[in-house]
Write a protein that holds these residues in place. Sequence first.
Motif, PDB file in Angstrom:
ATOM      1  N   THR A  21      65.962 -20.136 -13.519  1.00 16.47           N
ATOM      2  CA  THR A  21      65.688 -18.773 -13.087  1.00 16.47           C
ATOM      3  C   THR A  21      66.827 -17.860 -13.526  1.00 16.47           C
ATOM      4  OG1 THR A  21      66.740 -19.157 -10.941  1.00 16.47           O
ATOM      5  CG2 THR A  21      64.365 -19.518 -11.075  1.00 16.47           C
ATOM      6  N   TRP A  22      66.492 -16.585 -13.715  1.00 13.51           N
ATOM      7  CA  TRP A  22      67.517 -15.614 -14.068  1.00 13.51           C
ATOM      8  C   TRP A  22      68.349 -15.277 -12.852  1.00 13.51           C
ATOM      9  CZ3 TRP A  22      62.400 -13.918 -15.845  1.00 13.51           C
ATOM     10  CH2 TRP A  22      62.183 -14.207 -17.202  1.00 13.51           C
ATOM     11  N   GLN A  23      69.618 -15.039 -13.081  1.00 15.60           N
ATOM     12  CA  GLN A  23      70.514 -14.718 -11.979  1.00 15.60           C
ATOM     13  C   GLN A  23      70.093 -13.445 -11.263  1.00 15.60           C
ATOM     14  OE1 GLN A  23      74.604 -14.278 -13.093  1.00 15.60           O
ATOM     15  NE2 GLN A  23      75.357 -14.454 -11.023  1.00 15.60           N
ATOM     16  N   GLU A  24      69.545 -12.486 -12.014  1.00 19.69           N
ATOM     17  CA  GLU A  24      69.106 -11.231 -11.411  1.00 19.69           C
ATOM     18  C   GLU A  24      67.664 -11.283 -10.921  1.00 19.69           C
ATOM     19  OE1 GLU A  24      69.874 -11.891 -14.526  1.00 19.69           O
ATOM     20  OE2 GLU A  24      69.202 -10.362 -15.939  1.00 19.69           O
ATOM     21  N   GLY A  25      67.048 -12.471 -10.950  1.00 17.81           N
ATOM     22  CA  GLY A  25      65.700 -12.633 -10.424  1.00 17.81           C
ATOM     23  C   GLY A  25      64.682 -11.847 -11.226  1.00 17.81           C
ATOM     24  N   ASN A  26      63.723 -11.246 -10.518  1.00 14.51           N
ATOM     25  CA  ASN A  26      62.677 -10.479 -11.195  1.00 14.51           C
ATOM     26  C   ASN A  26      63.205  -9.206 -11.852  1.00 14.51           C
ATOM     27  OD1 ASN A  26      60.722 -12.330 -10.535  1.00 14.51           O
ATOM     28  ND2 ASN A  26      60.070 -11.256  -8.691  1.00 14.51           N
ATOM     29  N   GLY A  27      64.445  -8.851 -11.524  1.00 13.56           N
ATOM     30  CA  GLY A  27      65.047  -7.707 -12.180  1.00 13.56           C
ATOM     31  C   GLY A  27      65.122  -7.892 -13.697  1.00 13.56           C
ATOM     32  N   ARG A  28      65.218  -9.136 -14.126  1.00 15.02           N
ATOM     33  CA  ARG A  28      65.241  -9.424 -15.570  1.00 15.02           C
ATOM     34  C   ARG A  28      63.906  -9.030 -16.210  1.00 15.02           C
ATOM     35  NH1 ARG A  28      68.444 -12.876 -18.624  1.00 15.02           N
ATOM     36  NH2 ARG A  28      67.816 -12.802 -20.811  1.00 15.02           N
ATOM     37  N   LEU A  29      62.803  -9.337 -15.515  1.00 17.08           N
ATOM     38  CA  LEU A  29      61.486  -8.970 -16.021  1.00 17.08           C
ATOM     39  C   LEU A  29      61.324  -7.451 -16.049  1.00 17.08           C
ATOM     40  CD1 LEU A  29      59.240 -11.604 -14.198  1.00 17.08           C
ATOM     41  CD2 LEU A  29      59.940 -11.606 -16.593  1.00 17.08           C
ATOM     42  N   VAL A  30      61.832  -6.797 -14.992  1.00 19.76           N
ATOM     43  CA  VAL A  30      61.752  -5.337 -14.937  1.00 19.76           C
ATOM     44  C   VAL A  30      62.483  -4.726 -16.125  1.00 19.76           C
ATOM     45  CG1 VAL A  30      62.410  -3.289 -13.627  1.00 19.76           C
ATOM     46  CG2 VAL A  30      61.486  -5.288 -12.434  1.00 19.76           C
ATOM     47  N   SER A  31      63.636  -5.278 -16.446  1.00 21.94           N
ATOM     48  CA  SER A  31      64.418  -4.754 -17.569  1.00 21.94           C
ATOM     49  C   SER A  31      63.663  -4.907 -18.888  1.00 21.94           C
ATOM     50  CB  SER A  31      65.767  -5.467 -17.653  1.00 21.94           C
ATOM     51  OG  SER A  31      66.537  -5.212 -16.490  1.00 21.94           O
TER      52      SER A  31
END
Length: 241
Positions: A110-120
């Motif tokens: 998983t990305w450290q920033e969670g779904n924030g990575r997808l948002v970016s």
Amino acid sequence: MSQQEAAEIDRFMAQMSQFKQLKGSDGKYVFDIPMRNASQSDDLKRLDVLTMRSWMESEGYKTEPVFSYVNYCCRDDYGTGIAATSAFAAIHYFASRKHDWSAYQDLVLTWQEGNGRLVSHLKKYADGRVLNKHLAYQIHVGQDAVEVSVFDDKAKLSKTIRAQKVINCCPQFVNQYLLPNRTALTKKFHYAPWIVATIVLHRFPLQMVRHFPGKILFITERDWVMFMISTRASISCKALL
């Protein structure tokens, strides 16, 4: 955990696996997501008049861990425990998901920033079309279009946005203000409190820890609380466990 407690957990999981594969005479799964795809020919809807606790007792379950585990799962999904959740709804929690992820649970990254990575990643495709500092306060669904009343905080004025379609992802306690026809309906909803926090332990309190499928920990005193192991997505999680 004693052998009897572990055996009951295994028996419960095996029983849920059987429900997962159960089909009605119409060839459809009895428990499925979305529910409109589920079989309408079975007689298991009778489980909807039983509580999960009553059903488990009738099935011969006796040990505390299995009751506490299922009780948490019901609270997690429905906001109510096994004393108030119907047996059908509780079994649906376990049996409706058809994918088998158990063989891959330690391979998930998983990305450290969670779904924030997808948002970016998605943000670049909406460049110039995102309205910041805008608050939607009412949605009117018409025959030909959807009108969204918004307040522009920067310009300090209200305006209306017309669209053919609108995707609204708000919970019902917010929808009662956005959608006038939801005001009466949302008063029937009940919500359970929820907190998300990270707790760092220097060591596991082993006398209070019990392992369940999916590497989930329960720490118990009078009531049971579930703690997800936040290192489960780490490549070194096995060493930590």
